[in-house]
Design a protein around this motif. Structure first.
Motif, PDB file in Angstrom:
ATOM      1  N   HIS A  24       0.102   5.364  -1.004  1.00 34.77           N
ATOM      2  CA  HIS A  24      -0.661   5.734   0.724  1.00 34.77           C
ATOM      3  C   HIS A  24       0.183   6.514   1.258  1.00 34.77           C
ATOM      4  N   CYS A  53       0.745  -1.510  -0.057  1.00 29.09           N
ATOM      5  CA  CYS A  53      -0.184  -0.332  -0.229  1.00 29.09           C
ATOM      6  C   CYS A  53       1.086   1.299  -0.141  1.00 29.09           C
ATOM      7  N   GLY A  82      -0.858   9.895   2.613  1.00 32.77           N
ATOM      8  CA  GLY A  82      -1.151  10.284   1.309  1.00 32.77           C
ATOM      9  C   GLY A  82      -0.382  10.465   0.237  1.00 32.77           C
TER      10      GLY A  82
END
Length: 130
Positions: free
Chosen positions: A72, A68, A78
Motif C-alpha cells: 500500500h 502493509c 497506494g
C-alpha cells in the motif's frame, strides 16, 4: 424460604430500587452543579479517549509499516495495493478484509494479527485524510 427471609429480600430490593431512582434523579435535583460536573467529566473522558486513540493509532502505524506498506506504500497512498486514504468501509468490513484477505489481491492476515492489532491498524487508517 421463610417469610422473614422473603420480607428482608423485598426490603433490600426496594431500598436498592430507591437508591437507583435517587441516583438517576440527582442531576435534576441540582441542575447547575450537575451540569458543570458532567461537562468537566465529559472533557476528562474525551481527553483520555483521545490520548488512548492516539496511542492506538501510533501502534497501528507501526503495524502498517511492518505488514502493509510493501503493497500500500509507505505513505498508504497506494502502490501495488490501493490507497487507504479516506476509507468509506465500516470497521467490520475492514476487519474482515484484513483477516480473510481478498482472493488474488491481498493475503490473509487473520493468523498473523489479532483483534487488538487489527483495531490499532483501523485507528491508524482512520487518521489518513486527503
Amino acid at each position: 424460604m421463610s417469610m422473614e427471609t422473603k420480607a428482608a429480600l423485598l426490603a433490600a430490593a426496594s431500598a436498592l430500587a430507591l437508591l437507583g431512582v435517587m441516583f438517576v434523579m440527582s442531576p435534576l435535583l441540582q441542575p447547575a452543579t450537575a451540569a458543570a460536573s458532567q461537562k468537566r467529566s465529559t472533557n476528562i473522558v474525551s481527553a483520555a479517549a483521545s490520548s488512548t486513540l492516539e496511542e492506538e493509532a501510533k501502534r497501528g502505524h507501526s503495524l502498517f509499516d511492518h505488514n502493509c506498506a510493501h503493497c500500500h506504500g509507505d505513505d498508504a497512498r497506494g502502490d501495488e495495493g490501493p490507497s487507504l486514504y479516506d476509507l468509506r468501509k465500516t470497521d467490520a468490513r475492514i476487519t474482515r478484509i484484513i483477516k480473510e484477505g481478498i482472493k488474488g489481491e491481498m493475503p490473509k492476515f487473520g493468523t498473523k494479527l489479532n483483534d487488538v492489532d487489527i483495531q490499532a491498524l483501523i485507528a491508524y487508517l482512520r487518521t489518513l485524510k486527503s
